[in-house]
Design a protein around this motif. Sequence first.
Motif, PDB file in Angstrom:
ATOM      1  N   PRO A   6      28.151   2.691  10.176  1.00  0.00           N
ATOM      2  CA  PRO A   6      28.487   2.649   8.742  1.00  0.00           C
ATOM      3  C   PRO A   6      28.594   1.192   8.290  1.00  0.00           C
ATOM      4  CG  PRO A   6      30.060   3.993   9.990  1.00  0.00           C
ATOM      5  CD  PRO A   6      29.225   3.262  10.990  1.00  0.00           C
ATOM      6  N   LYS A   7      28.235   0.941   7.020  1.00  0.00           N
ATOM      7  CA  LYS A   7      28.284  -0.442   6.532  1.00  0.00           C
ATOM      8  C   LYS A   7      29.653  -0.745   5.913  1.00  0.00           C
ATOM      9  CE  LYS A   7      23.380  -0.657   5.402  1.00  0.00           C
ATOM     10  NZ  LYS A   7      22.508  -1.036   4.279  1.00  0.00           N
ATOM     11  N   MET A   8      30.673  -0.698   6.751  1.00  0.00           N
ATOM     12  CA  MET A   8      32.018  -1.031   6.283  1.00  0.00           C
ATOM     13  C   MET A   8      32.186  -2.545   6.322  1.00  0.00           C
ATOM     14  SD  MET A   8      34.419   1.657   8.299  1.00  0.00           S
ATOM     15  CE  MET A   8      34.097   3.415   8.195  1.00  0.00           C
ATOM     16  N   PRO A   9      32.987  -3.084   5.393  1.00  0.00           N
ATOM     17  CA  PRO A   9      33.288  -4.513   5.500  1.00  0.00           C
ATOM     18  C   PRO A   9      33.886  -4.819   6.876  1.00  0.00           C
ATOM     19  CG  PRO A   9      34.051  -3.649   3.395  1.00  0.00           C
ATOM     20  CD  PRO A   9      33.609  -2.471   4.210  1.00  0.00           C
ATOM     21  N   TRP A  12      37.638  -4.468   7.276  1.00  0.00           N
ATOM     22  CA  TRP A  12      38.264  -3.145   7.331  1.00  0.00           C
ATOM     23  C   TRP A  12      38.660  -2.841   8.776  1.00  0.00           C
ATOM     24  CZ3 TRP A  12      35.878   1.509   4.194  1.00  0.00           C
ATOM     25  CH2 TRP A  12      35.941   1.221   2.822  1.00  0.00           C
ATOM     26  N   PRO A  14      38.270  -0.281  11.374  1.00  0.00           N
ATOM     27  CA  PRO A  14      37.419   0.908  11.540  1.00  0.00           C
ATOM     28  C   PRO A  14      38.179   2.099  12.126  1.00  0.00           C
ATOM     29  CG  PRO A  14      36.849  -0.782  13.163  1.00  0.00           C
ATOM     30  CD  PRO A  14      37.845  -1.396  12.239  1.00  0.00           C
ATOM     31  N   LYS A  17      39.736   4.834   9.679  1.00  0.00           N
ATOM     32  CA  LYS A  17      38.804   5.512   8.777  1.00  0.00           C
ATOM     33  C   LYS A  17      38.403   6.871   9.360  1.00  0.00           C
ATOM     34  CE  LYS A  17      39.119   1.916   6.219  1.00  0.00           C
ATOM     35  NZ  LYS A  17      40.170   1.283   7.003  1.00  0.00           N
ATOM     36  N   PRO A  18      38.139   7.903   8.542  1.00  0.00           N
ATOM     37  CA  PRO A  18      38.189   7.872   7.089  1.00  0.00           C
ATOM     38  C   PRO A  18      39.595   7.553   6.588  1.00  0.00           C
ATOM     39  CG  PRO A  18      38.001  10.135   7.903  1.00  0.00           C
ATOM     40  CD  PRO A  18      37.781   9.232   9.065  1.00  0.00           C
ATOM     41  N   HIS A  19      39.652   6.761   5.505  1.00  0.00           N
ATOM     42  CA  HIS A  19      40.952   6.342   4.982  1.00  0.00           C
ATOM     43  C   HIS A  19      41.683   7.519   4.341  1.00  0.00           C
ATOM     44  CE1 HIS A  19      38.960   6.370   1.119  1.00  0.00           C
ATOM     45  NE2 HIS A  19      38.152   5.375   1.440  1.00  0.00           N
ATOM     46  N   PHE A  21      42.850   8.064   1.273  1.00  0.00           N
ATOM     47  CA  PHE A  21      42.732   8.379  -0.152  1.00  0.00           C
ATOM     48  C   PHE A  21      41.956   9.682  -0.360  1.00  0.00           C
ATOM     49  CE2 PHE A  21      43.036   3.681   0.030  1.00  0.00           C
ATOM     50  CZ  PHE A  21      44.238   3.534  -0.650  1.00  0.00           C
ATOM     51  N   CYS A  25      38.410   8.907  -4.741  1.00  0.00           N
ATOM     52  CA  CYS A  25      39.455   7.979  -5.222  1.00  0.00           C
ATOM     53  C   CYS A  25      38.917   6.554  -5.325  1.00  0.00           C
ATOM     54  CB  CYS A  25      40.641   8.000  -4.263  1.00  0.00           C
ATOM     55  SG  CYS A  25      41.908   6.803  -4.739  1.00  0.00           S
ATOM     56  N   GLY A  28      39.506   3.358  -2.703  1.00  0.00           N
ATOM     57  CA  GLY A  28      38.558   3.023  -1.635  1.00  0.00           C
ATOM     58  C   GLY A  28      37.524   2.009  -2.094  1.00  0.00           C
ATOM     59  N   LEU A  29      37.113   2.103  -3.354  1.00  0.00           N
ATOM     60  CA  LEU A  29      36.106   1.176  -3.879  1.00  0.00           C
ATOM     61  C   LEU A  29      36.709  -0.200  -4.166  1.00  0.00           C
ATOM     62  CD1 LEU A  29      34.111   3.648  -6.129  1.00  0.00           C
ATOM     63  CD2 LEU A  29      33.185   2.306  -4.219  1.00  0.00           C
ATOM     64  N   LYS A  32      36.984  -1.755  -0.930  1.00  0.00           N
ATOM     65  CA  LYS A  32      35.666  -2.138  -0.413  1.00  0.00           C
ATOM     66  C   LYS A  32      35.250  -3.476  -1.033  1.00  0.00           C
ATOM     67  CE  LYS A  32      31.404   0.239  -0.943  1.00  0.00           C
ATOM     68  NZ  LYS A  32      30.611   1.450  -0.650  1.00  0.00           N
TER      69      LYS A  32
END
Lengths: 250, 92
Positions: A6-9, A12, A14, A17-19, A21, A25, A28-29, A32
Amino acid sequence: MVEILPKMPKSWNPESKPHKFCPGCGHGLVLKALGQAIDELGIQDRVVFGCDIGCSLLSWDFFNVDTVQTHHGRTTPVMVGIKRANPNLVVVAYMGDGGGYAIGSQHLVNAATRNEKITCILVNNTNYAMTGGQMAPTTMPGQKTETTPYGRDVEETGYPMLGPEMVAAITREGAYAARGSVAKFAQLKKYIKKALENQMAGRGFSFVEALSTCPTNWRTNAAQTWQFIEETMTKYFPLGEFKVPEGKED
Amino acid sequence: MSTAAAPAYLKKVYTTEVNKGKAVFAIFPGLCKGCGLCKEKCPEGALSWSEKLGVYGTPTVTPDPELCKACGICERVCPDCAIAIIRVDKEK
Ligand SMILES: Cc1ncc(C[n+]2csc(CCOP(=O)(O)OP(=O)(O)O)c2C)c(N)n1
Ligand code: SF4
Ligand code: SF4
Ligand code: SF4
Ligand SMILES: [Mg+2]
């Protein structure tokens, strides 16, 4: 075959995750955009992240950075204290509209007035989300919430709070104030990045309000969610920069 | 990666070749919460609900390989980083 990830920052965490929220929601953005900004500035090892009471606290294990969670709006003075103790750190106070503009608003006002060299990111989802969708200072005229079942009556409860406009008015030269939206991701990220850089340059209080989605309390499907944030919210909450240090305009 | 056990969402990924084989659309069901924000934002109308279920037991999304232009908008608007668009020529 190359392994697909996954292209997570990078900043973050890892493993969390999944977080936590809800589906769709905006928190999350916003996080991000913040994560990508931290990565691009290469400051992960210097960042201290403070989250508030409200749904923002669900980010207590969101980043691989030192994190502290405080009570309504107190995230701002806690971050001020950490910054004063170690000015080399890059501190982020992350909070909701209820915490930052109502329950703990004195902290925002005083930190802004003193032009404290911190970055504050405030998530405007037009309600007290974590407690079930009550009216917040950002609830719009006529908007239905749990505590305004007939729509917000401005005669009785006033008009929505305009945070970045207020911060722009009470801060001195060097401060930064902007309002972005998770519906305009690249712009929001640019504002957050500028707010971090402004702190790193030691110029002044750096504030970004992020318009954000809360499908759970808005009771919206995906199409209605986008429509609410893009059309309804921007009528009351214009996007843009309200204060930019001299020479740092685009 | 860190020394801890790999997160569960890495165990499963569904891939679709899109844009005439120039890109791969990857979705991690262990991250997708079925919110539909991506589906609404796709400018090509390429996304539809999938029979594959996500982390909350709700449908994930799947692209129509004929319609998807690998523009990356769905990847950007996903609050959970469940979609990754990988350009194939870049990988070589
Ligand atoms: C002093 C105090 N009053 C009330 C509460 C209950 N409370 C917890 S979260 C919350 C709402 C937070 O709303 P907001 O800051 O907008 O964050 P959101 O959940 O919307 O992201 C309230 C009222 C509390 N924890 N402390
Ligand atoms: S209640 Fe609203 S703000 Fe809180 S996590 Fe759910 S969608 Fe996000
Ligand atoms: S990459 Fe672009 S065209 Fe393809 S599914 Fe995503 S949004 Fe649609
Ligand atoms: S891929 Fe992301 S944006 Fe699309 S439905 Fe799943 S969680 Fe929502
Ligand atoms: Mg709120």
